[in-house]
Design a protein around this motif. Structure first.
Motif, PDB file in Angstrom:
ATOM      1  N   LEU A 186     -44.346   3.328   9.529  1.00  0.00           N
ATOM      2  CA  LEU A 186     -43.492   4.443   9.952  1.00  0.00           C
ATOM      3  C   LEU A 186     -42.030   4.011  10.001  1.00  0.00           C
ATOM      4  O   LEU A 186     -41.131   4.773   9.669  1.00  0.00           O
ATOM      5  N   ALA A 187     -41.803   2.776  10.418  1.00  0.00           N
ATOM      6  CA  ALA A 187     -40.429   2.279  10.555  1.00  0.00           C
ATOM      7  C   ALA A 187     -39.700   2.215   9.221  1.00  0.00           C
ATOM      8  O   ALA A 187     -38.471   2.197   9.179  1.00  0.00           O
ATOM      9  N   GLY A 247     -39.331   4.578   7.430  1.00  0.00           N
ATOM     10  CA  GLY A 247     -38.667   5.865   7.303  1.00  0.00           C
ATOM     11  C   GLY A 247     -37.636   6.128   8.380  1.00  0.00           C
ATOM     12  O   GLY A 247     -37.121   7.226   8.497  1.00  0.00           O
ATOM     13  N   SER A 248     -37.302   5.106   9.147  1.00  0.00           N
ATOM     14  CA  SER A 248     -36.444   5.296  10.321  1.00  0.00           C
ATOM     15  C   SER A 248     -34.980   5.506   9.973  1.00  0.00           C
ATOM     16  O   SER A 248     -34.209   5.967  10.783  1.00  0.00           O
ATOM     17  N   GLY A 249     -34.606   5.139   8.757  1.00  0.00           N
ATOM     18  CA  GLY A 249     -33.183   5.102   8.438  1.00  0.00           C
ATOM     19  C   GLY A 249     -32.562   3.779   8.846  1.00  0.00           C
ATOM     20  O   GLY A 249     -31.388   3.527   8.574  1.00  0.00           O
ATOM     21  N   GLY A 250     -33.341   2.920   9.481  1.00  0.00           N
ATOM     22  CA  GLY A 250     -32.823   1.650   9.969  1.00  0.00           C
ATOM     23  C   GLY A 250     -33.076   0.504   9.011  1.00  0.00           C
ATOM     24  O   GLY A 250     -33.134   0.680   7.793  1.00  0.00           O
ATOM     25  N   ARG A 251     -33.242  -0.679   9.570  1.00  0.00           N
ATOM     26  CA  ARG A 251     -33.325  -1.900   8.786  1.00  0.00           C
ATOM     27  C   ARG A 251     -34.457  -1.862   7.761  1.00  0.00           C
ATOM     28  O   ARG A 251     -34.263  -2.184   6.593  1.00  0.00           O
ATOM     29  N   HIS A 293     -33.787   0.324   4.770  1.00  0.00           N
ATOM     30  CA  HIS A 293     -32.890  -0.316   3.816  1.00  0.00           C
ATOM     31  C   HIS A 293     -33.621  -1.376   3.001  1.00  0.00           C
ATOM     32  O   HIS A 293     -33.400  -1.513   1.796  1.00  0.00           O
ATOM     33  N   THR A 351     -36.590   8.816   0.952  1.00  0.00           N
ATOM     34  CA  THR A 351     -37.949   8.429   1.321  1.00  0.00           C
ATOM     35  C   THR A 351     -38.248   8.899   2.725  1.00  0.00           C
ATOM     36  O   THR A 351     -37.467   8.664   3.643  1.00  0.00           O
ATOM     37  N   LYS A 352     -39.372   9.579   2.888  1.00  0.00           N
ATOM     38  CA  LYS A 352     -39.849   9.938   4.223  1.00  0.00           C
ATOM     39  C   LYS A 352     -41.232   9.331   4.398  1.00  0.00           C
ATOM     40  O   LYS A 352     -42.052   9.376   3.470  1.00  0.00           O
ATOM     41  N   ARG A 370     -30.793  10.568  10.215  1.00  0.00           N
ATOM     42  CA  ARG A 370     -31.746   9.533  10.656  1.00  0.00           C
ATOM     43  C   ARG A 370     -31.028   8.250  11.040  1.00  0.00           C
ATOM     44  O   ARG A 370     -30.208   7.755  10.278  1.00  0.00           O
ATOM     45  N   MET A 420     -28.507  -1.979  12.974  1.00  0.00           N
ATOM     46  CA  MET A 420     -29.411  -0.893  12.597  1.00  0.00           C
ATOM     47  C   MET A 420     -30.653  -0.945  13.465  1.00  0.00           C
ATOM     48  O   MET A 420     -30.977  -1.972  14.048  1.00  0.00           O
ATOM     49  N   LEU A 421     -31.356   0.163  13.500  1.00  0.00           N
ATOM     50  CA  LEU A 421     -32.657   0.192  14.163  1.00  0.00           C
ATOM     51  C   LEU A 421     -33.571  -0.830  13.511  1.00  0.00           C
ATOM     52  O   LEU A 421     -33.647  -0.908  12.295  1.00  0.00           O
ATOM     53  N   GLY A 477     -36.989  -0.951  14.419  1.00  0.00           N
ATOM     54  CA  GLY A 477     -38.285  -0.266  14.266  1.00  0.00           C
ATOM     55  C   GLY A 477     -38.093   1.212  14.037  1.00  0.00           C
ATOM     56  O   GLY A 477     -37.095   1.643  13.479  1.00  0.00           O
ATOM     57  N   GLU A 478     -39.033   2.003  14.451  1.00  0.00           N
ATOM     58  CA  GLU A 478     -38.961   3.447  14.307  1.00  0.00           C
ATOM     59  C   GLU A 478     -38.830   4.044  15.688  1.00  0.00           C
ATOM     60  O   GLU A 478     -39.648   3.794  16.572  1.00  0.00           O
TER      61      GLU A 478
END
Lengths: 338, 338
Positions: A7-8, A10-14, A17, A130-131, B224, B328-329, B331-332
């Motif tokens: 799930l992570a 799709g977080s937009g976070g690390r 990327h 990406t989701k 996000r 950045m995040l 995790g999620e």
């Protein structure tokens, strides 16, 4: 890196990327995509004419089948939708919806396949998304592609240009894609003989348009609903009648056999690399010659003509010499075929 | 017509055509969409400059939330991605993946919402696609939109244009969208106070660009990953440091309270109608004035500046006067928020 999608991712976070960098960007690399900005920005070729814009989502099941996979399909399907308007496809977008737990190796294989199809079609994937959804909220992976292309000045193909007396051509045998996916899904014994026709048709279309400028009136790829549905749609839109010879329509023997076994009509089975063309009758030979000289049109034939007694309808002359009117599918024949 | 979506609605046959006609075409009607061809073909405005092209898929859960729904989100999100490159959004595509059994009334409500958002943003949905998957293969409905727009000559915004000494502006309070969706999903008591900021920002962006031509260097909508992720991305891409005052960042009281309850940091919570702008310091007042004159920028403020000791990194001065580096995040935080 983990071995499955989390799930992570799709977080937009690390992890998002990392996924973009490790799975998508390297495989699909081009200067526009590499900017990884909110939108790709580019100049169109000088004198480009009009723009064509289209989209399709792909939910095929299984993801991998003889002759292709969801990635190849997602590129070819959208390239073909542009080509059917006479456009030169240029740029694609790619949107992935991925179920948590999907193997990253499978994702990489799908993206490799997209990259290969894009290379063959001469297009670039320039923007994407990406989701990730939780387990059970989607079936493995769905892909949406949208595409932009340019329609050269003077090119004008569409159902409204179909005229009485046009020749109706088909670029090859029908039903291969649908039956390849279906028998793969069902694990039928003769699946090895069935291979999807999935292919980018923009090169074939360019050759056809060049062979007889102005004479190709309408192009359609015979996807969902198959050849029959395309003919019905074109007749309905153009208000011109269409008469087709059943015996002239090419169907490979294993496709015919599989259809018989499953109680399907090959004329309604999906194709992903087969087109129907309507062209001026006096240009039909030139167009057919150009088609047969192209690897995706080697088995092109004339299957009928427009006109006849029933404007807006499709009449099929069967092998027994009987005429029957073709209609659209009333129900669902093969779900999730593309 | 049935009351729920059937697999046959995705067959490409009769029911597919009924669905397109009864649910989509009427609500989204425009001359290009009404052709219902494989691709929309159109001329671009004369002297249009470069093209911008983007895509996003939307998987938000629940589908309806205070301040919007998946349809409004799907239009605004893609309009905003175009606007963030300085483009004037023109045309959208829409691809629907729908689970068998989804109520047609809900689908109609979603499409109505898309039509309303498109009208407000001044864009048209000109091409689309619908796939139906079997029950359990998708969670109700997913929407992909792609968009094309034109970037006026002379407009050039992007992370690479950020320079040391730029002012950092935000168009309004952060965290509204994520917390509105989250509390709706969890059924929390104070949900009535939380409303998504979901909005098309192209009008706001046009006003900002007009207020100080050339001075707006970079625009990002803080979706996000929230404000923090956008700042980290821009710092990373531009290799310029960013210093932000935590106390200057607007957060509504109910958002702050909900975040505290759920253990979330509002700086990482998604927005769908809030942007971050980097502009030349001497133009910041003019840009802020233009923003505040627009309904989606009334609470715009300056939150920091670029430069400082750490190129490529974001330093947050907290309320206690401590500096911490934003990342950045890992995790999620909130899955399926958009």
């Amino acid at each position: 890196m983990t071995e499955t999608v989390l799930l992570a991712h799709g977080s937009g976070g690390r992890l998002s990327h990392d996924l973009v960098r490790d799975v998508f960007a390297g495989r699909l690399t081009n200067p526009l995509l590499d900017e990884l900005d909110d939108a790709a920005v580019f100049a169109l070729p000088a004198g480009a004419g009009r723009l064509a814009f289209t989209t399709d989502s792909y939910v095929v099941q299984p993801l991998f089948f003889p002759g292709g996979d969801i990635g190849k399909l997602a590129v070819c399907g959208t390239v073909n939708d542009l080509a059917m308007r006479g456009a030169t496809p240029l740029y694609l977008s790619a949107g992935f919806i991925i179920e948590e737990g999907f193997p990253l190796a499978d994702l990489a294989r799908i993206v490799d396949s997209m990259a290969g199809a894009a290379r063959e079609a001469g297009v670039s994937v320039v923007t994407g998304d990406t989701k990730i959804v939780n387990r059970g909220a989607a079936d493995k992976v769905f892909i949406n592609t949208a595409g932009v292309g340019v329609v050269p000045p003077g090119v004008n193909v569409g159902a409204s240009r179909v005229q009485p007396g046009d020749a109706v051509l088909v670029s090859g045998p029908v039903g291969d894609h649908g039956m390849a996916v279906m028998t793969q899904r069902e694990g039928l014994r003769f699946q090895s003989l069935l291979v999807s026709d999935c292919a980018p048709l923009n090169g074939l279309v360019a050759a056809m348009l060049a062979a007889a400028p102005g004479a190709v009136h309408c192009l359609r790829d015979a996807t969902r609903g198959g050849l029959a549905t395309v003919l019905v749609e074109v007749a309905d839109t153009s208000r011109v009648g269409i008469e087709v010879d059943e015996t002239a329509i090419p169907v490979r023997e294993p496709v015919r056999a599989a259809c018989e076994l499953l109680g399907l009509d090959p004329l309604y089975v999906a194709n992903e690399g087969t087109l129907v063309a309507f062209c001026a009758a006096d240009a039909a030979d030139a167009v057919l010659t150009a088609m047969r000289a192209h690897s995706y049109g080697r088995e092109a034939v004339r299957i009928g003509r427009t006109g006849g007694e029933h404007p807006g309808r499709v009449a099929l002359r069967t092998a027994l010499g009987v005429r029957r009117v073709l209609d659209m599918l009333a129900g669902e024949q093969l779900p999730r075929i593309c």
